[in-house]
Design a protein around this motif. Sequence first.
Motif, PDB file in Angstrom:
ATOM      1  N   PRO A 236       2.452   0.931   4.102  1.00  0.00           N
ATOM      2  CA  PRO A 236       3.819   0.484   3.809  1.00  0.00           C
ATOM      3  C   PRO A 236       4.786   1.654   3.845  1.00  0.00           C
ATOM      4  O   PRO A 236       4.461   2.759   3.404  1.00  0.00           O
ATOM      5  CB  PRO A 236       3.703  -0.104   2.400  1.00  0.00           C
ATOM      6  CG  PRO A 236       2.537   0.614   1.790  1.00  0.00           C
ATOM      7  CD  PRO A 236       1.569   0.849   2.916  1.00  0.00           C
ATOM      8  N   CYS A 237       5.973   1.409   4.362  1.00  0.00           N
ATOM      9  CA  CYS A 237       6.965   2.476   4.502  1.00  0.00           C
ATOM     10  C   CYS A 237       8.296   2.016   3.925  1.00  0.00           C
ATOM     11  O   CYS A 237       8.895   1.054   4.416  1.00  0.00           O
ATOM     12  CB  CYS A 237       7.117   2.844   5.984  1.00  0.00           C
ATOM     13  SG  CYS A 237       8.360   4.100   6.305  1.00  0.00           S
TER      14      CYS A 237
ATOM     15  N   PRO B  24       5.703  -4.248   1.007  1.00  0.00           N
ATOM     16  CA  PRO B  24       5.820  -5.477   0.211  1.00  0.00           C
ATOM     17  C   PRO B  24       6.993  -5.364  -0.757  1.00  0.00           C
ATOM     18  O   PRO B  24       7.459  -4.264  -1.067  1.00  0.00           O
ATOM     19  CB  PRO B  24       4.490  -5.529  -0.545  1.00  0.00           C
ATOM     20  CG  PRO B  24       4.045  -4.113  -0.615  1.00  0.00           C
ATOM     21  CD  PRO B  24       4.508  -3.470   0.648  1.00  0.00           C
ATOM     22  N   LYS B  25       7.466  -6.490  -1.202  1.00  0.00           N
ATOM     23  CA  LYS B  25       8.587  -6.484  -2.142  1.00  0.00           C
ATOM     24  C   LYS B  25       8.180  -5.797  -3.448  1.00  0.00           C
ATOM     25  O   LYS B  25       7.035  -5.868  -3.871  1.00  0.00           O
ATOM     26  CB  LYS B  25       9.039  -7.915  -2.438  1.00  0.00           C
ATOM     27  CG  LYS B  25       9.665  -8.615  -1.232  1.00  0.00           C
ATOM     28  CD  LYS B  25      10.124 -10.005  -1.611  1.00  0.00           C
ATOM     29  CE  LYS B  25      10.773 -10.715  -0.418  1.00  0.00           C
ATOM     30  NZ  LYS B  25      11.217 -12.087  -0.769  1.00  0.00           N
ATOM     31  N   HIS B  26       9.150  -5.141  -4.040  1.00  0.00           N
ATOM     32  CA  HIS B  26       9.001  -4.507  -5.354  1.00  0.00           C
ATOM     33  C   HIS B  26       8.070  -3.287  -5.326  1.00  0.00           C
ATOM     34  O   HIS B  26       7.643  -2.823  -6.391  1.00  0.00           O
ATOM     35  CB  HIS B  26       8.497  -5.509  -6.401  1.00  0.00           C
ATOM     36  CG  HIS B  26       9.263  -6.797  -6.427  1.00  0.00           C
ATOM     37  ND1 HIS B  26      10.624  -6.834  -6.622  1.00  0.00           N
ATOM     38  CD2 HIS B  26       8.851  -8.085  -6.260  1.00  0.00           C
ATOM     39  CE1 HIS B  26      11.026  -8.097  -6.589  1.00  0.00           C
ATOM     40  NE2 HIS B  26       9.976  -8.875  -6.377  1.00  0.00           N
TER      41      HIS B  26
ATOM     42  N   THR C 269       1.686   3.710  -5.648  1.00  0.00           N
ATOM     43  CA  THR C 269       0.698   2.635  -5.574  1.00  0.00           C
ATOM     44  C   THR C 269       0.735   1.933  -4.215  1.00  0.00           C
ATOM     45  O   THR C 269       0.293   0.793  -4.098  1.00  0.00           O
ATOM     46  CB  THR C 269       0.952   1.603  -6.690  1.00  0.00           C
ATOM     47  OG1 THR C 269       2.299   1.111  -6.583  1.00  0.00           O
ATOM     48  CG2 THR C 269       0.741   2.211  -8.059  1.00  0.00           C
ATOM     49  N   GLY C 270       1.282   2.619  -3.209  1.00  0.00           N
ATOM     50  CA  GLY C 270       1.429   1.996  -1.901  1.00  0.00           C
ATOM     51  C   GLY C 270       0.098   1.695  -1.247  1.00  0.00           C
ATOM     52  O   GLY C 270      -0.373   0.566  -1.215  1.00  0.00           O
TER      53      GLY C 270
END
Length: 243
Positions: free
Chosen positions: A16-17, A60-62, A69-70
């Motif tokens: 996630p970026c 992802p959202k939030h 915690t990515g």
Amino acid sequence: MSGEMLPNETTVPVLPCTTPAETLEFFRALGFRVTYQQTRPYLYLALTWSGFDLHFGDPPKHLEPGQETGATCLVMVDAVAPYHAAFTEAMRRAYGKVLVRDRPRLTRYRPGASRFRLVDPSGNSIVFIRRDEEQGLEYGGSKQLKGVAWALDNARILREFKNDDRAAERALSLALRRYGDTAPAVDRVLALAALVELALVLDEPDRAEEWTAQLRAIDLTDVDRQRVEGEVANVDRLREWLA
């Protein structure tokens, strides 16, 4: 009938970026080459370095980068020291220093260690691990050690395997309070040197000065000094602390 399946798979993580521009800037600074770049209609970045690839997509959202915690990507290698040295050199060339706080950052490399961690701007971790890393790790420190020596082993595990600098700091400071008066000088110096480094990473300069003062008060023989210098991550910094 389908053909025979051959064991020649390649896996590529998609992380996630949250900050595409910062992500590209950081990995380019480390020497990665961008092979694909897209931000619309959706985000997708592809980068390559040495023999592996990293891809990035919409988070992802939030997702909070500060909580780190990515995602985690493991890179298995024959020896980790050359990789850490390459990233260290690249950071000094690009930023004038090694990034050791916040994000992005490179965790320290202790001589003989079997892993280190690269944390990107989005809080993802790329962990480089030696293929023949020890098995049956004793979390909590080796039961064959006692006192400050045990705390040093426990702190090593907390830092390198759990990525928990705060717990490592607590373990070492508590051990020095309990066993510091009777511990060998080498163990005390190694613990204090680790605490100075942890205080700097945790952005606690006052604590760093306190540990440095205690470090300088310890007399070491030439043999002890050589042993200490062989076990710390930054020999030049240690020599400054001991001066």
